[in-house]
Write a protein that holds these residues in place. Structure first.
Motif, PDB file in Angstrom:
ATOM      1  N   UNK A  82      39.998  33.555   3.345  1.00 54.06           N
ATOM      2  CA  UNK A  82      38.765  33.952   4.025  1.00 54.06           C
ATOM      3  C   UNK A  82      37.590  33.083   3.579  1.00 54.06           C
ATOM      4  N   UNK A  83      37.568  32.745   2.291  1.00 51.21           N
ATOM      5  CA  UNK A  83      36.508  31.883   1.771  1.00 51.21           C
ATOM      6  C   UNK A  83      36.563  30.486   2.359  1.00 51.21           C
ATOM      7  N   UNK A  84      37.765  29.948   2.475  1.00 51.91           N
ATOM      8  CA  UNK A  84      37.927  28.620   3.080  1.00 51.91           C
ATOM      9  C   UNK A  84      37.475  28.635   4.541  1.00 51.91           C
ATOM     10  N   UNK A  85      37.844  29.696   5.262  1.00 47.15           N
ATOM     11  CA  UNK A  85      37.459  29.822   6.667  1.00 47.15           C
ATOM     12  C   UNK A  85      35.942  29.964   6.807  1.00 47.15           C
ATOM     13  N   UNK A  86      35.346  30.809   5.979  1.00 49.03           N
ATOM     14  CA  UNK A  86      33.895  31.027   6.036  1.00 49.03           C
ATOM     15  C   UNK A  86      33.144  29.741   5.711  1.00 49.03           C
ATOM     16  N   UNK A  87      33.603  29.010   4.705  1.00 55.23           N
ATOM     17  CA  UNK A  87      32.941  27.760   4.335  1.00 55.23           C
ATOM     18  C   UNK A  87      33.053  26.738   5.474  1.00 55.23           C
ATOM     19  N   UNK A  88      34.226  26.600   6.036  1.00 61.35           N
ATOM     20  CA  UNK A  88      34.424  25.645   7.136  1.00 61.35           C
ATOM     21  C   UNK A  88      33.564  26.011   8.342  1.00 61.35           C
ATOM     22  N   UNK A  89      33.475  27.289   8.669  1.00 60.48           N
ATOM     23  CA  UNK A  89      32.659  27.726   9.805  1.00 60.48           C
ATOM     24  C   UNK A  89      31.180  27.478   9.544  1.00 60.48           C
ATOM     25  N   UNK A  90      30.744  27.711   8.320  1.00 61.79           N
ATOM     26  CA  UNK A  90      29.349  27.485   7.953  1.00 61.79           C
ATOM     27  C   UNK A  90      29.005  25.994   8.061  1.00 61.79           C
ATOM     28  N   UNK A  91      29.864  25.153   7.541  1.00 65.12           N
ATOM     29  CA  UNK A  91      29.655  23.702   7.610  1.00 65.12           C
ATOM     30  C   UNK A  91      29.638  23.237   9.068  1.00 65.12           C
ATOM     31  N   UNK A  92      30.521  23.786   9.888  1.00 72.28           N
ATOM     32  CA  UNK A  92      30.542  23.425  11.311  1.00 72.28           C
ATOM     33  C   UNK A  92      29.225  23.808  11.984  1.00 72.28           C
ATOM     34  N   UNK A  93      28.697  24.973  11.672  1.00 69.82           N
ATOM     35  CA  UNK A  93      27.414  25.404  12.241  1.00 69.82           C
ATOM     36  C   UNK A  93      26.281  24.484  11.779  1.00 69.82           C
ATOM     37  N   UNK A  94      26.304  24.096  10.500  1.00 72.72           N
ATOM     38  CA  UNK A  94      25.282  23.167   9.987  1.00 72.72           C
ATOM     39  C   UNK A  94      25.359  21.827  10.699  1.00 72.72           C
ATOM     40  N   UNK A  95      26.569  21.341  10.903  1.00 72.41           N
ATOM     41  CA  UNK A  95      26.736  20.068  11.607  1.00 72.41           C
ATOM     42  C   UNK A  95      26.223  20.155  13.032  1.00 72.41           C
ATOM     43  N   UNK A  96      26.495  21.263  13.673  1.00 75.83           N
ATOM     44  CA  UNK A  96      26.016  21.446  15.052  1.00 75.83           C
ATOM     45  C   UNK A  96      24.492  21.485  15.080  1.00 75.83           C
ATOM     46  N   UNK A  97      23.900  22.180  14.097  1.00 79.79           N
ATOM     47  CA  UNK A  97      22.439  22.217  14.007  1.00 79.79           C
ATOM     48  C   UNK A  97      21.861  20.825  13.770  1.00 79.79           C
ATOM     49  N   UNK A  98      22.449  20.083  12.853  1.00 81.87           N
ATOM     50  CA  UNK A  98      21.954  18.751  12.505  1.00 81.87           C
ATOM     51  C   UNK A  98      22.136  17.758  13.648  1.00 81.87           C
ATOM     52  N   UNK A  99      23.180  17.979  14.439  1.00 88.25           N
ATOM     53  CA  UNK A  99      23.459  17.072  15.540  1.00 88.25           C
ATOM     54  C   UNK A  99      22.610  17.313  16.763  1.00 88.25           C
ATOM     55  N   UNK A 100      21.835  18.386  16.741  1.00 86.97           N
ATOM     56  CA  UNK A 100      20.917  18.629  17.841  1.00 86.97           C
ATOM     57  C   UNK A 100      21.450  19.541  18.869  1.00 86.97           C
TER      58      UNK A 100
END
Length: 100
Positions: A82-100
């Motif tokens: 669950x921790x690995x999944x949560x971390x990956x999802x959080x990073x994906x959201x950050x990347x989407x935010x940073x990418x505009x």
């Protein structure tokens, strides 16, 4: 959740805190790690690491393993699935935010 929802809504408040994010980022690259190694890598005090690890454990993201090496007590950390999944999802959201 709708597909038009802003990526910030997918940020995980447990993961988002800088120290907890750093702990998860380090542990994402290993199977498990000793308390002292995580402490030194993340550059925090014992008490700070202990407090943040407890929060991650309560969320189900981190497993705290206790044992002994010889007569000395040792503590290890390991991400849960669950921790690995949560971390990956959080990073994906950050990347989407940073990418505009």
């Amino acid at each position: 959740m709708t597909t038009s929802e802003h990526p910030r809504h997918r940020l995980d408040e447990v993961v988002h805190a800088p120290v907890r994010f750093s702990i998860l980022a380090f542990l994402a690259g290993v199977d498990r790690a000793k308390f002292a190694l995580v402490r030194d890598t993340v550059e925090v005090s014992d008490s700070t690491l202990s407090k943040q690890a407890t929060i991650l454990e309560s969320a189900g993201y981190l497993e705290i393993l206790k044992g002994h090496v010889g007569k000395r007590p040792r503590t290890w950390f390991r991400l849960t699935p669950e921790g690995r999944t949560a971390f990956a999802a959080h990073v994906a959201a950050l990347r989407e935010l940073a990418g505009g």
